[in-house]
Design a protein around this motif. Structure first.
Motif, PDB file in Angstrom:
ATOM      1  N   ALA A   1       5.582  13.666  13.666  1.00 19.16           N
ATOM      2  CA  ALA A   1       5.765  13.038  12.316  1.00 19.16           C
ATOM      3  C   ALA A   1       4.381  12.900  11.535  1.00 19.16           C
ATOM      4  O   ALA A   1       4.180  13.099  10.272  1.00 19.16           O
ATOM      5  CB  ALA A   1       6.324  11.711  12.305  1.00 19.16           C
ATOM      6  N   LEU A   2       3.635  12.457  12.346  1.00 16.26           N
ATOM      7  CA  LEU A   2       2.210  12.080  11.502  1.00 16.26           C
ATOM      8  C   LEU A   2       1.256  13.468  11.241  1.00 16.26           C
ATOM      9  O   LEU A   2       0.636  13.368  10.116  1.00 16.26           O
ATOM     10  CB  LEU A   2       1.330  11.486  12.718  1.00 16.26           C
ATOM     11  CG  LEU A   2      -0.185  11.103  12.228  1.00 16.26           C
ATOM     12  CD1 LEU A   2      -0.518  10.077  11.056  1.00 16.26           C
ATOM     13  CD2 LEU A   2      -0.926  10.208  13.319  1.00 16.26           C
ATOM     14  N   PHE A   3       1.777  14.492  11.759  1.00 23.63           N
ATOM     15  CA  PHE A   3       0.916  15.719  11.793  1.00 23.63           C
ATOM     16  C   PHE A   3       1.625  16.794  11.017  1.00 23.63           C
ATOM     17  O   PHE A   3       0.997  17.697  10.272  1.00 23.63           O
ATOM     18  CB  PHE A   3       0.678  16.516  12.987  1.00 23.63           C
ATOM     19  CG  PHE A   3      -0.248  17.593  13.083  1.00 23.63           C
ATOM     20  CD1 PHE A   3      -1.443  17.392  12.642  1.00 23.63           C
ATOM     21  CD2 PHE A   3       0.230  18.904  13.362  1.00 23.63           C
ATOM     22  CE1 PHE A   3      -2.562  18.561  12.446  1.00 23.63           C
ATOM     23  CE2 PHE A   3      -0.740  20.046  13.308  1.00 23.63           C
ATOM     24  CZ  PHE A   3      -2.165  19.702  12.767  1.00 23.63           C
ATOM     25  N   SER A   4       2.994  16.593  11.122  1.00 19.07           N
ATOM     26  CA  SER A   4       3.857  17.752  10.210  1.00 19.07           C
ATOM     27  C   SER A   4       4.849  17.125   9.296  1.00 19.07           C
ATOM     28  O   SER A   4       5.611  18.051   8.741  1.00 19.07           O
ATOM     29  CB  SER A   4       4.472  18.599  11.334  1.00 19.07           C
ATOM     30  OG  SER A   4       5.617  18.018  11.737  1.00 19.07           O
ATOM     31  N   GLY A   5       5.106  15.879   9.258  1.00 18.69           N
ATOM     32  CA  GLY A   5       6.006  15.610   8.198  1.00 18.69           C
ATOM     33  C   GLY A   5       7.430  15.676   8.942  1.00 18.69           C
ATOM     34  O   GLY A   5       8.469  15.096   7.869  1.00 18.69           O
TER      35      GLY A   5
ATOM     36  N   PRO B   1       0.776  -1.140  -0.049  1.00 22.48           N
ATOM     37  CA  PRO B   1       0.185   0.142  -0.297  1.00 22.48           C
ATOM     38  C   PRO B   1       0.805   1.311   0.039  1.00 22.48           C
ATOM     39  O   PRO B   1       0.292   2.241  -0.481  1.00 22.48           O
ATOM     40  CB  PRO B   1      -0.927  -0.126   1.269  1.00 22.48           C
ATOM     41  CG  PRO B   1      -0.407  -1.079   2.157  1.00 22.48           C
ATOM     42  CD  PRO B   1       0.424  -1.803   1.268  1.00 22.48           C
ATOM     43  N   GLY B   2       2.151   1.290   0.315  1.00 19.18           N
ATOM     44  CA  GLY B   2       3.001   2.429   0.555  1.00 19.18           C
ATOM     45  C   GLY B   2       4.145   2.162   0.830  1.00 19.18           C
ATOM     46  O   GLY B   2       4.414   1.533   1.708  1.00 19.18           O
TER      47      GLY B   2
ATOM     48  N   TYR C   1       4.606   8.753   8.280  1.00 21.17           N
ATOM     49  CA  TYR C   1       4.832   9.687   7.149  1.00 21.17           C
ATOM     50  C   TYR C   1       3.889   9.253   5.863  1.00 21.17           C
ATOM     51  O   TYR C   1       3.440   9.963   5.209  1.00 21.17           O
ATOM     52  CB  TYR C   1       6.235   9.874   6.703  1.00 21.17           C
ATOM     53  CG  TYR C   1       7.111  10.492   7.524  1.00 21.17           C
ATOM     54  CD1 TYR C   1       7.045  11.554   8.408  1.00 21.17           C
ATOM     55  CD2 TYR C   1       8.349   9.735   7.892  1.00 21.17           C
ATOM     56  CE1 TYR C   1       7.791  12.323   9.435  1.00 21.17           C
ATOM     57  CE2 TYR C   1       9.304  10.186   9.105  1.00 21.17           C
ATOM     58  CZ  TYR C   1       9.000  11.533   9.473  1.00 21.17           C
ATOM     59  OH  TYR C   1       9.633  12.074  10.557  1.00 21.17           O
ATOM     60  N   THR C   2       3.732   7.880   5.778  1.00 27.91           N
ATOM     61  CA  THR C   2       3.122   7.503   4.839  1.00 27.91           C
ATOM     62  C   THR C   2       1.342   7.761   5.042  1.00 27.91           C
ATOM     63  O   THR C   2       0.714   8.187   4.335  1.00 27.91           O
ATOM     64  CB  THR C   2       2.948   5.677   4.775  1.00 27.91           C
ATOM     65  OG1 THR C   2       4.326   5.184   4.752  1.00 27.91           O
ATOM     66  CG2 THR C   2       2.272   5.118   3.580  1.00 27.91           C
TER      67      THR C   2
ATOM     68  N   ALA D   1       5.196   7.061  -0.776  1.00 28.16           N
ATOM     69  CA  ALA D   1       3.930   7.169  -1.696  1.00 28.16           C
ATOM     70  C   ALA D   1       2.872   6.854  -0.653  1.00 28.16           C
ATOM     71  O   ALA D   1       2.799   6.055   0.097  1.00 28.16           O
ATOM     72  CB  ALA D   1       4.376   5.719  -2.608  1.00 28.16           C
ATOM     73  N   PRO D   2       1.628   7.529  -1.367  1.00 29.59           N
ATOM     74  CA  PRO D   2       0.499   7.416  -0.614  1.00 29.59           C
ATOM     75  C   PRO D   2      -0.179   6.116  -0.693  1.00 29.59           C
ATOM     76  O   PRO D   2       0.329   5.378  -1.809  1.00 29.59           O
ATOM     77  CB  PRO D   2      -0.468   8.269  -1.181  1.00 29.59           C
ATOM     78  CG  PRO D   2       0.010   8.627  -2.706  1.00 29.59           C
ATOM     79  CD  PRO D   2       1.539   8.514  -2.418  1.00 29.59           C
TER      80      PRO D   2
END
Length: 316
Positions: free
Chosen positions: A122-126, A49-50, A287-288, A309-310
Motif C-alpha cells: 500500500a505504501l509503495f503502490s497505492g 495533516p491528512g 496511502y496518505t 489528501a497529502p
C-alpha cells in the motif's frame, strides 16, 4: 469654514479610518481561518495533516508547491508490529521519542491491513495488490512510487539490511525478508535500485531524492525489542537526521502495523528541515504517506492514494 464645522469634519474622518482598520483584520488572534495548529497548542482548532477529502492548511515554507515542500532528499524507514502506545512515551525508545519531540508526531496514524506485507505494498503502490498474507514470491506489473519517480527524472533507491546483493530476488536471507521489500515484486523497478543497507551513502549529498530504508527482522522490532530497533535507528540514521536539519531534507519513520488490533494504530514521525515540530491529529495511513511523497514531487496519485489528501499542516 467655521471652527465647529472643522471639528465635525475631523471627527468624521477619524471615525472612517477606525472603521477601515477594523474591516482590514481577519482570522482573529489565532491566524487565518482553517490554519492548522499542533495538538495541545492552546487553540480550539486541531491540526489534521491528512484525511480523505480534507487537507489542513499549513505555514508556507521554501520550495513549496500547493502547501508542500519539495525536499532535496526524503528517506522513509519502516519498522514492524508495534502499536503507538508501545513506542511513544516508552523509555526503551529514547531516540524515537526525541525525534517525536523535536519533529512532527502524527498521533492518529494507522496501518491499512494485517499482516505485514499488504501495508508495504500500500505504501509503495497505492494498493495491496490483492495480497492478504505474507506469502512470497509475487510479481506485479502495476505502477508504483519507484517507477513514478524514475520516469519523472527523480532519483530513487531502496536499502535493505541483510539483502545479500543488489537486485536479490530470494524470499529470504538470514534476517532479510522480501515481504518487507515490495519493490522486488514490481517488474518496472530496476534491480540496480534495490541495494543492501551497506550501500546507503554516508555522504548524504549522494542520496537519491527518495529512498526507503528497511531494517532486518531483528532491527525492525519484529523479532527483537523496541530498544533494539531504537538503537538501530540512532546508529544508522542519526547522522542523516542531524544533517537533514540543515540541508532541506526529511526523514519519515513509520511502522507497517500494530500487534494485530482492529484499530491498527502505529507511530509515525517526521523529522528534518521542512518539519514544523508538534503533535498532529487527523487520521492518516500508508496511502496518505504515499500521496504526500507523490505530491511533493508533482506525481499523480496511485490507486487508493488518490482518495487521500497529502499532509500539508506539518511543514514550516
Amino acid at each position: 469654514m467655521t471652527t465647529g464645522r472643522t471639528v465635525r469634519v475631523l471627527l468624521a474622518a477619524a471615525l472612517g479610518l477606525a472603521l477601515l482598520a477594523g474591516c482590514g483584520s481577519s482570522g482573529g488572534p489565532g491566524g487565518p481561518p482553517g490554519a492548522a495548529t499542533p495538538d495541545g497548542a492552546g487553540s480550539p482548532r486541531t491540526a489534521t495533516p491528512g484525511s480523505s477529502g480534507s487537507t489542513a492548511a499549513g505555514t508556507p515554507s521554501t520550495a513549496r508547491s500547493g502547501g508542500l515542500p519539495r525536499p532535496a532528499h526524503v528517506l522513509v524507514v519502516v519498522f514492524e508490529n508495534k502499536g503507538y502506545d508501545n513506542v511513544v512515551g516508552n523509555a526503551q525508545a529514547p531516540y524515537l521519542n526525541l525525534l517525536a519531540k523535536r519533529g512532527a508526531l502524527l498521533t492518529d496514524s494507522h496501518g491499512v491491513a494485517h499482516p505485514s506485507q499488504p501495508n508495504y505494498l500500500a505504501l509503495f503502490s497505492g494498493s495491496t495488490q490483492g495480497v492478504t498474507d505474507d506469502s512470497c514470491p509475487h510479481t506485479f506489473h502495476a505502477d508504483n512510487l519507484g517507477a513514478q519517480l524514475l520516469a519523472a527524472g527523480h532519483g530513487y533507491a531502496s536499502y535493505a539490511e541483510g539483502l545479500p546483493s543488489t537486485g536479490f530476488t530470494g524470499c529470504g536471507n538470514g534476517n532479510y525478508a522480501r515481504k518487507h521489500a515490495p519493490w522486488t515484486d514490481f517488474t518496472n523497478v530496476p534491480a540496480r535500485t534495490q541495494q543492501p543497507l551497506r550501500a546507503l551513502p554516508t555522504d548524504y549529498t549522494k542520496l537519491p531524492q527518495v529512498g526507503f530504508v528497511i531494517p532486518d527482522l531483528c532491527s525492525d522490532m519484529h523479532n527483537c525489542s523496541v530498544a533494539t530497533g531504537d538503537r538501530w535507528l540512532s546508529a544508522n540514521l542519526g547522522g542523516y537526521v542531524s544533517w537533514a536539519q540543515h540541508h532541506d531534507s526529511l526523514l519519515i519513520v513509520t511502522f507497517d502495523e500494530d500487534e494485530g488490533t482492529g484499530a491498527n494504530r502505529i507511530p509515525t514521525i517526521l523529522a528534518g528541515a521542512p518539519v514544523r515540530p508538534g503533535r498532529y491529529g487527523g487520521h492518516v495511513d500508508q496511502y496518505t504517506m504515499l500521496r504526500t511523497i507523490e505530491a511533493m514531487y508533482g506525481l499523480p496519485a496511485l490507486g487508493a492514494a488518490a482518495h487521500r489528501a497529502p499532509l500539508t499542516g506539518v511543514w514550516r
